[in-house]
Design an enzyme around this catalytic site. Structure first.
Site, short mmCIF file in Angstrom:
data_model
loop_
_atom_site.label_atom_id
_atom_site.label_comp_id
_atom_site.label_asym_id
_atom_site.label_seq_id
_atom_site.Cartn_x
_atom_site.Cartn_y
_atom_site.Cartn_z
N GLY A 10 1.05 -1.50 -0.28
CA GLY A 10 -0.05 0.26 0.05
C GLY A 10 0.84 1.22 0.04
O GLY A 10 2.12 1.13 0.25
N PHE A 11 -0.14 1.93 0.06
CA PHE A 11 1.18 3.40 0.25
C PHE A 11 2.05 3.76 1.01
O PHE A 11 3.01 4.47 0.35
CB PHE A 11 -0.48 4.81 0.07
CG PHE A 11 -0.04 6.30 0.98
CD1 PHE A 11 1.03 6.70 0.39
CD2 PHE A 11 -0.47 6.70 1.79
CE1 PHE A 11 1.63 7.69 0.23
CE2 PHE A 11 0.11 7.60 1.98
CZ PHE A 11 1.05 8.40 1.45
N ASP A 31 0.41 -8.94 2.36
CA ASP A 31 -0.82 -8.09 1.34
C ASP A 31 -1.68 -8.61 0.61
O ASP A 31 -1.10 -9.67 -0.18
CB ASP A 31 0.13 -7.42 0.74
CG ASP A 31 -0.86 -5.63 0.28
OD1 ASP A 31 -1.75 -5.91 -0.19
OD2 ASP A 31 -0.37 -4.91 0.94
N ASP A 56 -4.70 -12.90 3.30
CA ASP A 56 -5.30 -11.77 3.56
C ASP A 56 -4.97 -11.99 5.33
O ASP A 56 -4.72 -13.19 5.75
CB ASP A 56 -6.35 -12.09 3.36
CG ASP A 56 -7.44 -10.87 4.12
OD1 ASP A 56 -7.14 -10.60 4.67
OD2 ASP A 56 -8.30 -10.43 2.75
N THR A 92 -11.02 -7.33 9.14
CA THR A 92 -9.66 -6.53 8.78
C THR A 92 -8.81 -6.14 10.69
O THR A 92 -7.94 -7.05 10.45
CB THR A 92 -9.15 -5.67 7.99
OG1 THR A 92 -10.00 -6.15 6.96
CG2 THR A 92 -7.57 -5.32 7.68
N TYR A 145 -13.99 1.89 9.97
CA TYR A 145 -12.59 2.44 10.22
C TYR A 145 -12.27 3.31 11.61
O TYR A 145 -11.17 2.34 12.67
CB TYR A 145 -12.47 3.40 9.37
CG TYR A 145 -11.33 3.74 9.02
CD1 TYR A 145 -10.71 3.00 8.43
CD2 TYR A 145 -10.29 4.83 9.97
CE1 TYR A 145 -8.88 3.05 8.58
CE2 TYR A 145 -9.31 4.79 9.56
CZ TYR A 145 -8.25 4.83 8.89
OH TYR A 145 -7.17 4.80 8.89
N LYS A 149 -10.34 0.31 14.19
CA LYS A 149 -9.13 1.20 14.94
C LYS A 149 -8.93 0.58 16.50
O LYS A 149 -7.69 0.74 17.16
CB LYS A 149 -8.52 2.29 13.94
CG LYS A 149 -8.08 2.26 12.94
CD LYS A 149 -7.26 0.97 12.49
CE LYS A 149 -6.33 1.29 11.17
NZ LYS A 149 -5.14 0.77 10.50
N1 LIG Z 1 -2.64 7.09 4.64
C1 LIG Z 1 -2.97 7.86 5.67
O1 LIG Z 1 -2.92 9.10 5.66
C2 LIG Z 1 -3.14 7.56 7.17
C3 LIG Z 1 -3.54 8.20 8.20
C4 LIG Z 1 -3.83 7.27 9.61
C5 LIG Z 1 -3.90 6.02 9.81
N2 LIG Z 1 -3.03 4.84 8.57
C6 LIG Z 1 -2.74 3.79 8.60
O2 LIG Z 1 -2.33 3.47 7.56
C7 LIG Z 1 -1.78 2.29 7.23
C8 LIG Z 1 -2.13 2.54 5.52
O3 LIG Z 1 -2.91 3.30 5.18
P1 LIG Z 1 -1.95 3.76 3.57
O4 LIG Z 1 -2.29 5.08 3.96
O5 LIG Z 1 -0.94 3.31 2.89
O6 LIG Z 1 -3.28 2.74 3.14
P2 LIG Z 1 -3.60 1.92 1.69
O7 LIG Z 1 -4.65 1.74 1.55
O8 LIG Z 1 -2.88 2.30 0.45
O9 LIG Z 1 -2.81 0.64 2.39
C9 LIG Z 1 -2.65 -0.40 2.80
C10 LIG Z 1 -2.51 -1.82 2.30
O10 LIG Z 1 -3.10 -2.82 3.37
C11 LIG Z 1 -3.14 -4.17 2.17
N3 LIG Z 1 -4.65 -4.35 3.32
C12 LIG Z 1 -6.38 -3.86 3.00
N4 LIG Z 1 -6.67 -5.05 3.79
C13 LIG Z 1 -5.97 -6.09 3.84
C14 LIG Z 1 -6.13 -7.29 4.40
N5 LIG Z 1 -7.15 -8.15 5.35
N6 LIG Z 1 -4.99 -8.33 4.29
C15 LIG Z 1 -4.20 -8.47 3.61
N7 LIG Z 1 -3.61 -7.16 3.05
C16 LIG Z 1 -4.42 -5.73 3.18
C17 LIG Z 1 -3.72 -2.70 0.87
O11 LIG Z 1 -3.88 -4.13 -0.38
C18 LIG Z 1 -2.93 -2.11 0.74
O12 LIG Z 1 -1.45 -2.64 -0.13
C19 LIG Z 1 -3.70 1.20 7.07
O13 LIG Z 1 -3.74 1.25 8.53
C20 LIG Z 1 -4.36 2.83 7.55
O14 LIG Z 1 -5.22 2.50 8.98
C21 LIG Z 1 -2.99 6.19 7.40
#
Ligand SMILES: NC(=O)c1ccc[n+]([C@@H]2O[C@H](COP(=O)([O-])OP(=O)(O)OC[C@H]3O[C@@H](n4cnc5c(N)ncnc54)[C@H](O)[C@@H]3O)[C@@H](O)[C@H]2O)c1
Length: 325
Positions: A10-11, A31, A56, A92, A145, A149
């Site tokens: 992911g990001f 992932d 998953d 999740t 969400y 969390k």
């Molecule tokens: N980006 C933000 O601003 C932000 C802010 C607060 C918290 N977060 C947390 O950081 C983490 C990453 O966020 P992100 O922005 O990179 O999101 P994203 O959606 O880009 O990345 C999430 C990754 O998790 C994988 N994923 C999701 N559910 C899954 C599962 N059940 N099993 C296996 N893989 C799974 C997805 O395929 C993806 O690659 C998350 O937990 C999110 O809650 C992000």
């Protein structure tokens, strides 16, 4: 020692993996590619310290040897996903996090949970410190969400008290930067996509709601600093530079216009989304004190890098990556 990164495609995950590999660490990504992509981890394909597993976290975890640290990031994070897949997100957060904590307890690994500023809900205090309990709607479109969390944090706390598990809790505030999905549904990529197309940027609400956006390289440095620390209570990881959403839209419009010559189209205001927080600004004194971490990348600089990245990607359309593991 192997570091497991769930959600590593992911990001934030792929930016974190890049940092870990740069430090010479051995990294395994787990992932499901739900909201991430192989494209995000393709740059690491040739690195012998890198492996990935498509799986998953809600399912039984595969065998992975010698895992000493787990960055547990797997979870969708866009409001668009909250609307489409609320039950899967709750699963999740609960089942997935429980599986990871069980795995960590069995292997004696340390776990960092990617929690979120959303656990504060729509805050009634101007600056959110870790001691603030939040103002969360348990029965609404974001509750899968926000509450998911919160329960993930409660699970981590319970595994620490019951099993002595070594945990870290990162309450991440809005992050942005390269490797976000352009159609992700979050503000920064949405705004950049509209500006690149010469379309009006759509803002939910009147634009006065604030966010404190951190550049992703700052964010992942915060995550590794937390993992390396001895601090096992929640820590806000975010920028304390609070900006109205309309200002972020203007910064993006000007940046894209300068780089592409596209006209600046007036923004379009839509009805505020239910339970969307009005103010968001972290108190980051815990991170500064306990981790020696502070975000460094100014908003304009981060937006410029992000716009450059999206423009470059549009020029070089991504190819499909074949699995390497
Ligand atoms: N980006 C933000 O601003 C932000 C802010 C607060 C918290 N977060 C947390 O950081 C983490 C990453 O966020 P992100 O922005 O990179 O999101 P994203 O959606 O880009 O990345 C999430 C990754 O998790 C994988 N994923 C999701 N559910 C899954 C599962 N059940 N099993 C296996 N893989 C799974 C997805 O395929 C993806 O690659 C998350 O937990 C999110 O809650 C992000």
């Amino acid at each position: 020692m192997t570091i497991l990164v769930t959600g590593g495609a992911g990001f934030i995950g792929c930016n974190l993996v890049r940092l870990l590999l740069t430090r010479g660490q051995e990294v395994v990504v787990l992932d499901s590619l739900w909201t991430g992509s192989l494209e995000n981890i393709r740059p690491f394909k040739e690195n012998l310290n890198f492996r990935y597993i498509i799986g998953d976290v809600r399912d039984a975890l595969p065998q992975i040897d010698n895992v000493k640290e787990i960055f547990h990031l797997a979870c969708p994070a866009s409001p668009d996903d909250f609307e489409k897949n609320p039950i899967e997100i709750l699963e999740t957060c609960f089942v997935g996090t429980k599986n990871i904590l069980d795995f960590a307890a069995k292997h004696g690994a340390k776990v960092l949970l990617a929690s979120t500023s959303e656990i504060y809900g729509d805050p009634q205090v101007a600056v959110q410190s870790e001691s603030y309990f939040g103002n969360v709607n348990s029965f609404g479109p974001r509750s899968c969400y926000d509450e998911g969390k919160r329960v993930a944090e409660a699970l981590a706390y319970s595994y620490r008290s019951k099993h002595g598990l070594d945990i870290r809790i990162a309450r991440i505030f809005n992050a942005y930067g390269p490797w976000m999905r352009i159609n992700d549904g979050r503000a920064v990529p949405n705004f950049i996509a509209a500006a690149m197309e010469g379309q009006p940027i759509k803002i939910y609400g009147d634009g006065s709601a604030t966010r404190s956006f951190q550049f992703v390289t700052d964010c992942v440095l915060g995550l590794t600093a937390l993992m390396d620390s001895n601090y096992s209570s929640p820590v806000n990881i975010g920028s304390d530079h609070e900006v109205p959403v309309s200002d972020i839209a203007q910064t993006i419009l000007k940046t894209v216009a300068t780089k592409t010559g596209k006209p600046i189209v007036p923004v379009c205001l839509l009805e505020k989304r239910q339970d969307d927080p009005v103010r968001r600004k972290p108190d980051i004194t815990t991170a500064e004190r306990e981790l020696g971490w502070t975000p460094n990348v100014p908003l304009e600089q981060g937006i410029t890098s992000t716009v450059d990245w999206f423009l470059e990607r549009r020029e070089n359309a991504p190819q499909v990556m074949n699995p390497v593991a």
